[in-house]
Design a protein around this motif. Sequence first.
Motif: not given
Length: 549
Positions: A469-470, A482-483, A489-491, A496-498
């Motif tokens: 995924a991009i 959220v945290g 998503f980092a892993q 990621l956009s929140v």
Amino acid sequence: MTAFFDHHRPMLDAALRALHSRAFWTPFPEIPSGKIYGETAREDGASGFEALLGKPFDLPGHPEETRLGAEESPYGRALGISYPAAAPQTLIAAAQAAAPALAEAGVEARIGACLEALVRLNRASFLMGNAVMHTTGQAFAMAFQAGGPHAQDRGLEAVAMAWEEMSRFPAEARWEKPQGKAAPLLIEKHWSLVPAGLALAIGCNTFPTWNSYPGIFASLATGNPVIVKPHPAAILPLALAVRTLREVLTEVGLPADSVLLAVDTPEAPAAAHLATDPAVRLIDYTGSNAFGAWLRQNARQAQLFTEEAGVNSVAIAATEDFTGMCENLAFSLALYSGQMCTSPQNIYVPEAGIDTDQGRKSFDEVAAALAAAIDGLLADPARAAGVCGAIANPATLERVQQARGLGRIVRDSHPVGQGRSAAPLLLAMRDGDAAVEGEWFGPIAFVIAVPDAAAGIARAADLARRKGAITAALYDTDAARVGAAARAFAQAGVNLSVNLTGNIFVNQSAAFSDFHVTGANPAGNASLTDTAFVASRFRRAMWRRPVAA
């Protein structure tokens, strides 16, 4: 040879500051305004485009053994342009002949030529906008921005990063090592920058300049001749760029064949022949996973930089702005009919619904609100055409038809505007449906019922890790969740956009600030534009000798 470098040094220095601060900056305005680009710029760009149609494309001095080109605008007209074409071995030989002079020219000469070319391309942004519009199907406003200033930003970003990496260490040093009572050892050391070799840039149909400029300019700046292989359906934008680069190179006394155009046809593709030539040491590729895998298996002599397919997801857990969320996602789904590598596809919603500022919303209500937001966005035909544009590849329309049978239709697709077009298809799906595991490129999106918010986040992150995924997006009001999502998503190696609402969308990637693609999941092995994207395009070789005290 360094006049262009001296002239553009302030722009280069500003670009370097932006690279380090990651703050907003651009020298290339994105507004297609006559007040910025000249009162006649729009008309000049349109007439310049029309003047190219139905004629041989002029590329002075370029190797030519035949003429090729059969581009057709998704808006319904044949371009009728023929381009100089030559066999892969002819292009390889021409690039090899240009390589020594390009390498020996020096860093400032190459950087200066790249900067001047970008400035000239910026001045021709209205012409490029028309070329991109009629090869990709983007509406003009988007074609102008993405094909013009935004692509130029990405090219400049690569040039600035290349300058920083090549100037990071001194070119020479005096090394002195104490020897106690004896005289110190004194060594004079010199370092040369050695280009990796020939570069091949394989362009895509949908964003021919935006995706190709970083690799083209990074390779040229670091001394590697570049063979530019456009998609057969989108030759003109990259042909214009190649012509501009060749003109600048000639003016500074460098070989025009440092940049070459490799035109081919779907029936006789050239990319595989070029990519596997031993002289090709760098390959920049945007396209399908299938050809990306082929390159990895067969072009092993080259350093490969890829952006490939992936499945971009949105996890909806809760929101404090239900209307804003739906409108934001509607635009992201409709923009360029979902033909962006950053477009969302899978939307995970808890089967029991979500909490919002408008009260509890069930799964069906969330899906219906997304469909209604798309309908509202596209209610005006002119606006719908401007947002959705046209479909670049007829196969995408076939994919939309195929997708209709995958789930419950929440919102059906339909033509919008002129030419080959389609508005978003929105389908309700069950958790575990195999269809959502793969990319359905185009105006196709799935609203997927999952057990709860945590499951939606887990599904999206796991899919990114496995399939690539991009982009990823999250809507939530729980800080702890959220945290945890940010870490997940980092892993998975995805940005990621929140809680995006208003005029910022998950599709967008800003030069000098966002690193486009992480290179950390199957959607691509490179990032635009980090140090790794540039630094491996050259090496340092030393010579040294003792000197007297």
